[in-house]
Design an enzyme around this catalytic site. Structure first.
Site, short mmCIF file in Angstrom:
data_model
loop_
_atom_site.label_atom_id
_atom_site.label_comp_id
_atom_site.label_asym_id
_atom_site.label_seq_id
_atom_site.Cartn_x
_atom_site.Cartn_y
_atom_site.Cartn_z
N ALA A 58 18.15 -55.82 -23.71
CA ALA A 58 19.34 -56.51 -24.22
C ALA A 58 20.64 -55.83 -23.80
O ALA A 58 21.65 -56.51 -23.60
CB ALA A 58 19.27 -56.62 -25.74
N THR A 88 14.67 -46.53 -36.49
CA THR A 88 15.84 -45.72 -36.15
C THR A 88 17.09 -46.59 -36.09
O THR A 88 17.03 -47.82 -36.15
CB THR A 88 15.65 -45.03 -34.78
OG1 THR A 88 15.66 -46.04 -33.76
CG2 THR A 88 14.35 -44.25 -34.73
N HIS A 90 18.74 -47.20 -33.55
CA HIS A 90 18.80 -47.82 -32.23
C HIS A 90 18.96 -49.34 -32.32
O HIS A 90 19.67 -49.96 -31.53
CB HIS A 90 17.55 -47.45 -31.43
CG HIS A 90 17.58 -47.88 -30.01
ND1 HIS A 90 18.44 -47.33 -29.08
CD2 HIS A 90 16.88 -48.83 -29.35
CE1 HIS A 90 18.25 -47.90 -27.92
NE2 HIS A 90 17.30 -48.83 -28.05
N ASN A 115 24.46 -67.45 -26.72
CA ASN A 115 23.83 -66.18 -27.07
C ASN A 115 22.50 -66.44 -27.77
O ASN A 115 22.46 -66.80 -28.94
CB ASN A 115 24.75 -65.34 -27.96
CG ASN A 115 24.18 -63.97 -28.25
OD1 ASN A 115 23.00 -63.70 -28.02
ND2 ASN A 115 25.01 -63.09 -28.76
#
Length: 156
Positions: A58, A88, A90, A115
Site C-alpha cells: 500500500a 504493532t 505499523h 481509493n
C-alpha cells in the site's frame, strides 16, 4: 431559488483507466480487482483501455499513481490494496500514509482517484468487503472523472 446542479454521471465508455494494485494480501487484492473490473466492463470500458500496475504494498501505491498521472493518458485512476491490522503500530502508518499519498496525487494532478485500499481488523472483514469495495472504488473514480470534466466545461 434553485441552484445550478451538476449531475453525477457514471458513464465510462471510451475512458482510459489506470489501476494500481498492491500485491501484499494478494487474495484480497485480486478480489478488489475483480470488483473494479466488473464495474468498468458494465460501464463499457474495454480491456485495452485499462492499464494495471502491481506494486509491493500500500505504501508504494501513491508513487505508481503519480507515474500514471504524469503521463496525462488517463481519465481516472484506481488504487487497490488491503492493510490488515496487526499487533504493532505499523497498521496506522501504512493506512494513514497510503491514504495521504493517494489524496496528494489526486490534488496535485487534478485527476480522479478511487481509493479502494481496505483497512480492516481481520482477513475475514477484508474478504467480506473486497468485491464491493473494488466495485465502489471504480465507480467513484469514474463518477469523479465525469464531475471534473463537467466542472471544467462549466467554468470555461
Amino acid at each position: 431559488m434553485k441552484p445550478h446542479e451538476i449531475p453525477s454521471k457514471t458513464h465510462a465508455a471510451g475512458m482510459h483507466i489506470g489501476i494500481v494494485l498492491a500485491r501484499f494480501n494478494t487474495n484480497i487484492g485480486e478480489g478488489l480487482l475483480k470488483g473494479a473490473l466488473r464495474f468498468l466492463r458494465e460501464k463499457g470500458v474495454i480491456d485495452a483501455h485499462v492499464t494495471l500496475i502491481r506494486v509491493p504494498g500500500a505504501l508504494e501505491i501513491p508513487l505508481a499513481l503519480q507515474g500514471l498521472a504524469q503521463t496525462g493518458r488517463f481519465h481516472a485512476l484506481i488504487a487497490l490494496g488491503a492493510v490488515i491490522r496487526g499487533e504493532t503500530y505499523h497498521f496506522e502508518i501504512v493506512s494513514n500514509e497510503s491514504a495521504r499519498g493517494i489524496s496528494e496525487v489526486a490534488l496535485d494532478f487534478d485527476i480522479a482517484i478511487g481509493n479502494g485500499v481496505l483497512t480492516c481488523d481481520t482477513d475475514e472483514q477484508a474478504l467480506t468487503r473486497m468485491d464491493q469495495k473494488g466495485y465502489e472504488a471504480a465507480l467513484t473514480a469514474v463518477e469523479m472523472a465525469n464531475t471534473l470534466e463537467s466542472l471544467r466545461k462549466n467554468v470555461e
